[in-house]
Design an enzyme around this catalytic site. Sequence first.
Site, PDB file in Angstrom:
ATOM      1  CB  SER A  44      34.453  -8.120  46.249  1.00  0.00           C
ATOM      2  OG  SER A  44      34.710  -7.847  47.577  1.00  0.00           O
ATOM      3  CB  SER A  46      37.529 -12.835  42.036  1.00  0.00           C
ATOM      4  OG  SER A  46      38.828 -12.040  41.820  1.00  0.00           O
ATOM      5  CG  HIS A 224      25.590 -10.894  49.673  1.00  0.00           C
ATOM      6  ND1 HIS A 224      24.418 -10.887  49.943  1.00  0.00           N
ATOM      7  CD2 HIS A 224      26.063 -10.582  48.718  1.00  0.00           C
ATOM      8  CE1 HIS A 224      23.966 -11.046  48.669  1.00  0.00           C
ATOM      9  NE2 HIS A 224      24.657 -10.819  47.903  1.00  0.00           N
ATOM     10  CE1 TYR A 255      22.463 -11.515  43.691  1.00  0.00           C
ATOM     11  CE2 TYR A 255      22.150 -10.153  45.592  1.00  0.00           C
ATOM     12  CZ  TYR A 255      23.054 -10.823  44.914  1.00  0.00           C
ATOM     13  OH  TYR A 255      24.313 -11.197  45.253  1.00  0.00           O
ATOM     14  CE1 TYR A 528      24.360  31.724  51.023  1.00  0.00           C
ATOM     15  CE2 TYR A 528      24.524  32.932  48.950  1.00  0.00           C
ATOM     16  CZ  TYR A 528      24.271  31.643  49.692  1.00  0.00           C
ATOM     17  OH  TYR A 528      23.797  30.624  49.064  1.00  0.00           O
ATOM     18  CG  ASP A 541      25.034  27.811  50.697  1.00  0.00           C
ATOM     19  OD1 ASP A 541      25.502  26.870  51.164  1.00  0.00           O
ATOM     20  OD2 ASP A 541      24.045  28.108  50.691  1.00  0.00           O
ATOM     21  CB  THR A 543      27.375  33.516  56.758  1.00  0.00           C
ATOM     22  OG1 THR A 543      27.219  32.238  57.807  1.00  0.00           O
ATOM     23  CG2 THR A 543      26.029  33.176  56.088  1.00  0.00           C
TER      24      THR A 543
END
Length: 812
Positions: A44, A46, A224, A255, A528, A541, A543
């Site tokens: 891709s 290239s 694409h 684009y 906790y 985080d 418990t």
Amino acid sequence: MAGPRVVIIGAGVVGAALADEISARGWTEVTVVDQGPLPATGGSSSHAPGLVFQTNPSKTMTEMARYTVEKFCSLDVDGQPCFLQVGGLEVATSPERVTELQRRHGWLASWGIESRLLSTEECLEQHPLVNPDKVLAGLLVPTDGLAKAVLAVEAQIRRATERGVRFLARHEVLDVQRADGKVTGVVTDQGEIPADIVVCCAGIWGPKIARMVGMNLPLTPLGHQLAWTGPVPALAGQTQEAVRPILRHQDADLYYRDRFDGLGIGYYGHRPMPISADDILSVDEADEMPSVLKFTEEDFEEAWSETQSLLPTTKDAKVEEGINGLFSFTTDGLPLLGESPDVKGFWVAEAVWVTHSAGVGRAMAEWLVDGYCSSFDLHECDVNRFEPHQLSPEYVLARDCQNFVEVYDILHPLQPSGDPRPIRTSPFHTRQQELGAFFLEANGWERPQWYEANAGLVEGRSIVTPNDWAARYWSPIVAAEAQTTRETVAMYDMTALKRLEVSGRGAGEFLERLCTGKVAKSVGSVTYTLLLDHDGGIRSDVTVARLAPDLFQVGANGNLDLDWFTRHLPADGTVQVRDITPGTCCIGLWGPRAREVLQPLTDADFSATGLKYFRAQRAHIGSVPVTAMRLSYVGELGWELYTTADLGGKLWDTLWRAAEPLGGIAAGRGAFNSLRLEKGYRSFGTDMTYEHDPYEAGVGFAVKLDKDDFIGKAALERRKAKVRRKLTCLTIDDPTAVVMGKEPVYDCDCAVGYVTSAAYGYTIGKGIAYAWLPTELTTPGTTVHIGYFDQSVEAMVAEEPLFDPTMSRLRG
């Protein structure tokens, strides 16, 4: 030569960047192999058109793009620059897109990238070819531009080669060797190369290479369209390759970029064109290059018509050449980075476009050399983030194609993914449907956002409708459910919460080593605590509930926690970790009348002294055996009640029959989020991530530095005295100004931070936003402003928690 033996598969923009970055850090026993010639290998990179737009809702992706821009601007090949910094211009041709550009401008301010919103006239000044009758507004990013991908590959190859890195062109990889769960080398058509570490940077061939070690990559190559015009009259005589900003017309999935007196046109509006990595031609078989498929003119007809409307001068030009170029797409639109969960030493850096390539190269080099990445937060890019169903071929193809279709769409933060859906349903799903649940998706789970059955609760309440954007995927029922939870009692489906079981005679010692808190306490304790990386950054985080001397249940955040635990298991087999989420379910029963609901259903003691706050016990609720944990993320009296999936329906019905006469309801995630922010509870991945430490994030109470050593402790002791930013609670008086997250926060005209989580607090009667701010702006009473589309919303720093600061309701 220094460092372990590293083989990088693929010498495109990612492989070349990694070779450059890793050799700069002192690892030079590195070999890069590619099946194609160098520097244009046929992948891709290239054929990539080279447009680098840094704007992204992800802070990490924007920062990787910024690093790519900065690095490429410093590179050249024999005087030829690797980056043409012409700027990037997005134009809006609809009112909806004008609003979206305002939101994108906010992202850029949040992430520290300069940008300007432009009027129609200013757009015309920047890009004289656009039709002023069509363009309503624009967004300019001056540092965007065109990456010369092949030149950038060559420049980085030269730098790495000077440090001793070896590049081998025309070496096709046939196999990756391994022994005892570790990589040992790479087999190519020209011989074997021993290796301690193998990094797959093969791009569209990534799934094929990964399968050699039994790894399933959720990546699909899709075609694409990219076309090149002949001479455009308005560009006649242009001798520089590019002088105008690269241009995006996202309303039409288009684009554009200069190419001397012609234009390049990229198009995402056509049908998805997926191809299997196994069906991509070899370098020798391909007419042009393997990543280039034949241009399908019929798919481009609408794009050409729209181009002539936006850029009228193209009516006198012709499309002279085009390709359907292959690029990698993933199920969530993000890269795949990290080490295989099963084969030590096999790493991937996949689904990376030119825009982020140098940033990914740096991230991977840091990760490999240091053991963690210090420059970027990689939690949303980690290849091990996926649940098992997200790796199924059907799911991968459907979602990858959907991401192609939606690449330029205006997507709401709460917008659910499409098919295949539903995938995961809790045992309560049928009952929730009967109550008119409006479902959103969480890790594949169908999770209620609110229930239409509660519509009658809205009457008589003063509920302000938020602004249009915040009102999407919202209902006034959310407010009624939140208030009813505070008034009586509500049942919340918490099944989507990841649950891990840690067992074995070494389980307590194992968890103590990984957790910041003391978790190997008495049976029935719930803690906790945090998981830290070696640099002291928060990995999660959790418990931790001790259910038996050698048995713990961990409430985790996702598959990355399971991966972290698994990687740190002792080799002696004294600890086992397994994901028990699919076979279990959970109801959060919360509210001031929760004990009135629960106690009559059981012989177990659920009094304030019988089961204290942050304690767990096993009991029977009616005929259902449960694990009950006295904790609450909505800030009310209550319990999380866990049982096996086969008994989930019975648990729901038992609780429902007891709760309904007391005014109890089922409540959804919308209410939950409002209530948890009133209580100041953080959400990992949104409020805090790998880049933050506990003291910055306001969870330093979960760290016990007086305990024995744990991962990240030494780094944390160094960071504790250097807190320069804090996660800060803000309140907003304007009830319609409900922000959504990722908006910039301003001190006067200077962007100083960004919003993480936000919601309206239906108990306190104010908007709530948590934001990262410099410490000098975190004193309660300080006024700041949040940039919300084209508005400036006044907010004030507040003491937290906003609700029940004495914890009396939780501990009652």
